[in-house]
Design an enzyme around this catalytic site. Structure first.
Site, PDB file in Angstrom:
ATOM      1  CE  LYS A 119     -86.380  80.889 -21.358  1.00 34.46           C
ATOM      2  NZ  LYS A 119     -85.281  81.091 -21.370  1.00 34.46           N
ATOM      3  CE  LYS A 201     -84.592  75.552 -24.872  1.00 34.33           C
ATOM      4  NZ  LYS A 201     -83.542  76.288 -25.245  1.00 34.33           N
ATOM      5  CE  LYS A 204     -77.364  78.708 -20.376  1.00 39.56           C
ATOM      6  NZ  LYS A 204     -78.763  79.619 -20.936  1.00 39.56           N
TER       7      LYS A 204
HETATM    8  N1  AQP Z   1     -80.940  71.474 -26.056  1.00 40.48           N
HETATM    9  C1  AQP Z   1     -80.357  72.740 -27.022  1.00 40.48           C
HETATM   10  N2  AQP Z   1     -79.837  72.233 -28.035  1.00 40.48           N
HETATM   11  C2  AQP Z   1     -79.231  72.135 -28.667  1.00 40.48           C
HETATM   12  N3  AQP Z   1     -79.063  73.748 -28.261  1.00 40.48           N
HETATM   13  C3  AQP Z   1     -79.268  74.916 -27.201  1.00 40.48           C
HETATM   14  N4  AQP Z   1     -79.008  75.429 -26.707  1.00 40.48           N
HETATM   15  C4  AQP Z   1     -79.637  75.840 -26.020  1.00 40.48           C
HETATM   16  N5  AQP Z   1     -80.234  74.720 -25.200  1.00 40.48           N
HETATM   17  C5  AQP Z   1     -80.352  73.391 -26.461  1.00 40.48           C
HETATM   18  C6  AQP Z   1     -78.310  76.771 -27.495  1.00 40.48           C
HETATM   19  O1  AQP Z   1     -77.652  77.641 -26.492  1.00 40.48           O
HETATM   20  C7  AQP Z   1     -77.199  78.611 -26.649  1.00 40.48           C
HETATM   21  C8  AQP Z   1     -77.844  79.606 -25.246  1.00 40.48           C
HETATM   22  O2  AQP Z   1     -78.645  79.183 -25.269  1.00 40.48           O
HETATM   23  P1  AQP Z   1     -79.148  80.415 -24.089  1.00 40.48           P
HETATM   24  O3  AQP Z   1     -78.471  80.368 -22.439  1.00 40.48           O
HETATM   25  O4  AQP Z   1     -78.847  81.674 -25.256  1.00 40.48           O
HETATM   26  O5  AQP Z   1     -80.496  80.757 -24.081  1.00 40.48           O
HETATM   27  P2  AQP Z   1     -81.737  78.779 -23.916  1.00 40.48           P
HETATM   28  O6  AQP Z   1     -81.404  78.457 -25.955  1.00 40.48           O
HETATM   29  O7  AQP Z   1     -82.677  79.050 -23.729  1.00 40.48           O
HETATM   30  O8  AQP Z   1     -80.982  78.648 -23.129  1.00 40.48           O
HETATM   31  P3  AQP Z   1     -81.116  77.340 -22.438  1.00 40.48           P
HETATM   32  O9  AQP Z   1     -79.972  76.580 -21.880  1.00 40.48           O
HETATM   33  O10 AQP Z   1     -82.405  76.918 -22.091  1.00 40.48           O
HETATM   34  O11 AQP Z   1     -81.413  78.645 -21.052  1.00 40.48           O
HETATM   35  P4  AQP Z   1     -82.556  78.825 -20.263  1.00 40.48           P
HETATM   36  O12 AQP Z   1     -82.984  77.852 -19.699  1.00 40.48           O
HETATM   37  O13 AQP Z   1     -81.794  79.871 -19.399  1.00 40.48           O
HETATM   38  O14 AQP Z   1     -83.928  79.674 -21.659  1.00 40.48           O
HETATM   39  C9  AQP Z   1     -78.033  78.951 -28.234  1.00 40.48           C
HETATM   40  O15 AQP Z   1     -77.529  78.957 -29.340  1.00 40.48           O
HETATM   41  C10 AQP Z   1     -79.096  78.046 -28.161  1.00 40.48           C
HETATM   42  O16 AQP Z   1     -79.892  77.450 -29.487  1.00 40.48           O
END
Ligand code: AQP
Length: 337
Positions: A119, A201, A204
Site C-alpha cells: 500500500k 491479488k 477493490k
Molecule cells: N483477492 C482476494 N482474494 C481472497 N480474499 C480476499 N479478500 C480481499 N481481497 C481478496 C478478503 O476480503 C476480506 C476483506 O478485506 P478488506 O476489505 O478488509 O481488505 P483487503 O484485504 O485489503 O481487501 P481489498 O479488496 O484488497 O481492499 P483494498 O483494495 O481497499 O485494500 C478479507 O478477509 C480479505 O482476506
C-alpha cells in the site's frame, strides 16, 4: 450422566473495508464463507470504516459504501437476527484498544507487513501512520470480542499472526486477558487474483476497473472483463505452473460451480480460452444475480439498515466495554468513578 450441558458457541469476528466496490475476492475470500458459519458460531461482522481511512476516501462515497457493504452482507445471506452486524466507528473501543495494543507492538513487526509495503507503493503520496499501524487496529477488532476464529482470505494471514503475537505478549506480561484467535482460512477461493495482472491479488481499490469483478457489476461488465482477462499464449485449459491467468479463472469458476479442476479441464477439453472465459463470465454473473436483486431492495430501505447498525453496535459495545475496562485495570489505569 448430565445430558443438559451446552457447549458455548465459539466466537467469530471478521470485516470488510468500505474502501471501494466490493469484489468477488471479498465475496469468495470472506463474505460467502461467513454465511456458512452463522448457525454454528457466535458471529460478529463489522464494516471496518476506520480501516478504510488509511487511504484517502471521498466522504460521500465512504458513507454510501458503508451502507452498501452492510446491505451486501445481508443480501449475501447473513441474517441480522443471527449475526451481530455493525459499523466499526460506532464502537469507539476499537480505537481505544488499538492505542493500548500499539504500546505492545514493535516497530520492526509492523515494518515487516507486506500489505503496508504494497500500500505504501500504491499510495506513495500518503504513507500515513494509520497505514503503518493498520494491523494494530485489526488486532484490537479481533481481541475486543474474545474471538476464537477469524475467517479471512490468505492475504490477511500475516495480520492475523501479528494479532496472535500481540495477544500472547500481553497475556504473558499481565496474565490471561485475551483469547488467542485462530485463522479460519478457506480452502477454496483463498486468493482471487487480478484479471489484469494475475500475479497480484484482486483488490477493490485497484485503479484499473478491468482488474476486478465487482459483486454489483452488471452482467455485461462481468462478461466483458472476463473476456479481457490476461492469460498466457497456450491454448489448453489446464491448471499448471506458469499459467497464472488461467489458474485464477479456474479457481473462480470452481468456487462458483463447485467443480474440481479435473472436471473443469474435462468440460473444456478441445475448446479455446474464448469459450472458457465466456462460461466463467456467465456463471459468475448468474450466480451473483439473486444477491444483486436483494441488495437493490435493501438499499431502498435506509431506516432498516440503520436499525441493524444501531442494534449491532449496541450488542458489540457491551462486550467491547468489558474488554477495555479489563485491559485498563491490568495496565494500571485508575478506573473512572
Ligand atoms: N483477492 C482476494 N482474494 C481472497 N480474499 C480476499 N479478500 C480481499 N481481497 C481478496 C478478503 O476480503 C476480506 C476483506 O478485506 P478488506 O476489505 O478488509 O481488505 P483487503 O484485504 O485489503 O481487501 P481489498 O479488496 O484488497 O481492499 P483494498 O483494495 O481497499 O485494500 C478479507 O478477509 C480479505 O482476506
Amino acid at each position: 450422566m448430565d445430558n443438559n450441558i451446552t457447549v458455548p458457541k465459539k466466537t467469530i469476528f471478521s470485516g470488510v473495508q468500505p474502501s471501494g466496490n466490493l469484489t468477488i475476492g471479498n465475496y469468495l475470500g470472506a463474505i460467502k464463507n461467513w454465511t456458512t458459519l452463522q448457525n454454528e458460531y457466535n458471529c460478529i461482522y463489522c464494516v471496518v470504516d476506520m480501516h478504510a481511512i488509511t487511504v484517502r476516501q471521498v466522504p460521500a462515497d465512504l458513507r454510501r459504501r458503508t451502507y452498501e457493504t452492510l446491505a451486501i452482507y445481508i443480501a449475501a445471506g447473513l441474517d441480522p437476527e443471527k449475526n451481530t452486524l455493525f459499523v466499526q466507528s460506532h464502537v469507539p473501543q476499537h480505537a481505544v484498544l488499538a492505542w493500548d495494543l500499539g504500546c505492545f507492538t514493535m516497530f520492526g513487526e509492523l515494518s515487516r507487513m507486506t500489505q503496508f509495503k504494497d500500500k505504501s507503493r500504491s499510495n506513495a503520496d500518503n504513507i500515513n501512520s494509520g497505514l503503518f499501524t493498520y494491523p494494530v487496529l485489526m488486532a484490537a477488532d479481533i481481541l475486543l470480542y474474545k474471538t476464537d476464529l477469524v475467517p479471512v482470505g490468505s492475504d490477511q494471514k500475516q495480520h492475523l499472526e501479528l494479532a496472535r503475537d500481540i495477544a500472547i505478549r500481553f497475556n504473558s506480561i499481565f496474565s490471561d486477558t485475551f483469547t488467542i484467535p485462530e485463522g479460519y482460512i478457506p480452502k477454496t477461493g483463498m486468493r482471487i487474483m487480478s484479471l489484469a495482472d494475475p500475479t497480484k491479488k484482486m483488490s477493490k481499490s485497484d485503479a484499473n476497473p478491468n482488474a476486478s469483478i465487482g459483486i454489483l457489476d452488471s452482467k455485461d461488465d462481468i462478461i466483458r472483463k472476463f473476456k479481457r482477462a490476461v492469460t498466457d499464449s497456450d491454448t489448453t485449459i489446464r491448471y499448471a505452473d506458469g499459467k497464472d491467468g488461467i489458474n485464477n479463472l479456474m479457481n473462480i469458476y470452481s468456487c462458483f460451480t463447485g467443480k474440481t479442476y479435473g472436471e473443469i479441464e474435462k468440460e473444456f477439453d478441445g475448446r479455446g480460452y474464448g469459450d472458457f472465459k465466456l462460461a466463467v463470465g456467465e456463471t459468475v454473473a448468474d450466480s451473483l444475480s439473486p444477491l444483486k436483486t436483494k441488495f437493490d431492495t435493501l438499499m431502498k430501505d435506509k431506516a432498516y439498515l440503520e436499525d441493524i447498525m444501531k442494534n449491532g453496535a449496541f450488542s458489540a459495545s457491551r462486550i467491547a466495554e468489558r474488554t477495555v475496562s479489563k485491559v485498563h485495570k491490568k495496565l494500571g489505569f485508575v478506573v473512572k468513578s
